[in-house]
Write a protein that holds these residues in place. Structure first.
Motif, PDB file in Angstrom:
ATOM      1  N   THR A 194       0.861  -1.176   0.000  1.00 34.74           N
ATOM      2  CA  THR A 194       0.000   0.000   0.000  1.00 34.74           C
ATOM      3  C   THR A 194       0.904   1.236   0.000  1.00 34.74           C
ATOM      4  O   THR A 194       2.053   1.170   0.439  1.00 34.74           O
ATOM      5  CB  THR A 194      -0.909   0.019   1.248  1.00 34.74           C
ATOM      6  OG1 THR A 194      -0.094  -0.025   2.422  1.00 34.74           O
ATOM      7  CG2 THR A 194      -1.880  -1.150   1.238  1.00 34.74           C
ATOM      8  N   PRO A 195       0.385   2.366  -0.484  1.00 38.49           N
ATOM      9  CA  PRO A 195       1.225   3.567  -0.505  1.00 38.49           C
ATOM     10  C   PRO A 195       1.304   4.246   0.855  1.00 38.49           C
ATOM     11  O   PRO A 195       0.349   4.259   1.621  1.00 38.49           O
ATOM     12  CB  PRO A 195       0.510   4.462  -1.518  1.00 38.49           C
ATOM     13  CG  PRO A 195      -0.912   4.016  -1.499  1.00 38.49           C
ATOM     14  CD  PRO A 195      -0.901   2.557  -1.145  1.00 38.49           C
ATOM     15  N   LYS A 196       2.484   4.793   1.131  1.00 45.10           N
ATOM     16  CA  LYS A 196       2.681   5.600   2.337  1.00 45.10           C
ATOM     17  C   LYS A 196       3.768   6.613   2.017  1.00 45.10           C
ATOM     18  O   LYS A 196       4.887   6.243   1.660  1.00 45.10           O
ATOM     19  CB  LYS A 196       3.108   4.720   3.514  1.00 45.10           C
ATOM     20  CG  LYS A 196       3.325   5.501   4.804  1.00 45.10           C
ATOM     21  CD  LYS A 196       3.717   4.584   5.937  1.00 45.10           C
ATOM     22  CE  LYS A 196       3.967   5.383   7.198  1.00 45.10           C
ATOM     23  NZ  LYS A 196       4.391   4.530   8.304  1.00 45.10           N
ATOM     24  N   TRP A 236       5.482   2.663  -2.128  1.00 47.41           N
ATOM     25  CA  TRP A 236       4.742   1.421  -1.950  1.00 47.41           C
ATOM     26  C   TRP A 236       5.509   0.565  -0.957  1.00 47.41           C
ATOM     27  O   TRP A 236       6.728   0.414  -1.057  1.00 47.41           O
ATOM     28  CB  TRP A 236       4.601   0.660  -3.268  1.00 47.41           C
ATOM     29  CG  TRP A 236       3.601   1.277  -4.208  1.00 47.41           C
ATOM     30  CD1 TRP A 236       3.884   2.068  -5.270  1.00 47.41           C
ATOM     31  CD2 TRP A 236       2.190   1.152  -4.148  1.00 47.41           C
ATOM     32  NE1 TRP A 236       2.717   2.462  -5.880  1.00 47.41           N
ATOM     33  CE2 TRP A 236       1.654   1.905  -5.206  1.00 47.41           C
ATOM     34  CE3 TRP A 236       1.312   0.481  -3.294  1.00 47.41           C
ATOM     35  CZ2 TRP A 236       0.290   1.997  -5.439  1.00 47.41           C
ATOM     36  CZ3 TRP A 236      -0.053   0.575  -3.529  1.00 47.41           C
ATOM     37  CH2 TRP A 236      -0.548   1.330  -4.603  1.00 47.41           C
ATOM     38  N   ALA A 264       4.696   5.742  -5.567  1.00 50.38           N
ATOM     39  CA  ALA A 264       3.287   5.695  -5.209  1.00 50.38           C
ATOM     40  C   ALA A 264       2.746   7.118  -5.075  1.00 50.38           C
ATOM     41  O   ALA A 264       3.513   8.055  -4.857  1.00 50.38           O
ATOM     42  CB  ALA A 264       3.109   4.935  -3.900  1.00 50.38           C
TER      43      ALA A 264
END
Length: 190
Positions: free
Chosen positions: A165-167, A171, A188
């Motif tokens: 998931t992106p943060k 990614w 991301a």
């Protein structure tokens, strides 16, 4: 009655590992506590695909490889098989272990290695990804124990990418509260 002489070399390593794991479970000998004299090198090589060789021949007995993996230690001058009475340097082409499986268990990512280790990624067992400067391909690793890492095989890395998931524009995957990037920064949406 006199004690039998201590075995040395490959035979001694195998015997010391057997003795340390005599409880019947996969206990790891306290190799970090042992400070034996350096006895030179032994012709053992761990190829980058995880295959162990002795004197140019693959070690075909999985149980023996697992046994040797329990007395493997990374020192500042390289990898060694260590017993209470001797320390022998070996050659490791990349990482000494291969991560062959990953499972999600609640908030944790649990890896299995080719030598029977179970590793829960998190603050103490980080996942890291290097990028090959020539090919641009990722080389992912997970920390197993005391500086020893496992190369994450491509299918397992693809599973991590699917979980990513992106943060902060990167990614990555989270395990035990720690975030581990699996792609370069800027990959991301922010």
């Amino acid at each position: 009655m006199t004690d039998a002489p201590a075995k040395t070399g490959l035979e001694g390593v195998a015997q010391a590992a057997k003795d340390a794991g005599a409880s019947g479970e996969r206990g790891l000998p306290p190799v970090w506590l042992w400070n034996p004299p350096h006895c030179g090198e032994i012709d053992i090589r761990i190829r980058k695909d995880g295959v162990w060789f002795h004197e140019g021949t693959p070690i075909g007995r999985e149980a023996l490889v697992r046994l040797f993996s329990t007395v493997l230690r990374l020192d500042p001058d390289g990898y060694h098989l260590v017993t209470p009475v001797e320390k022998m340097k070996i050659t490791v082409e990349d990482a000494p272990f291969i991560a062959t499986r990953v499972d999600r268990d609640g908030e944790a990512l649990v890896f299995q290695t080719n030598v029977g280790d179970t590793v829960v990624a998190g603050p103490d067992n980080a996942i890291r990804v290097e990028i090959d400067p020539e090919t641009g391909e990722p080389r992912p690793y997970v920390h197993v124990r005391r500086g020893l890492e496992a190369l994450i095989v491509r299918p397992v890395f693809y599973e991590l990418v699917e979980l990513a998931t992106p943060k902060d524009g990167v990614w990555g995957v989270t395990s035990n509260g720690a975030f581990f990037p699996v792609a370069p920064p800027g990959s991301a949406p922010a």
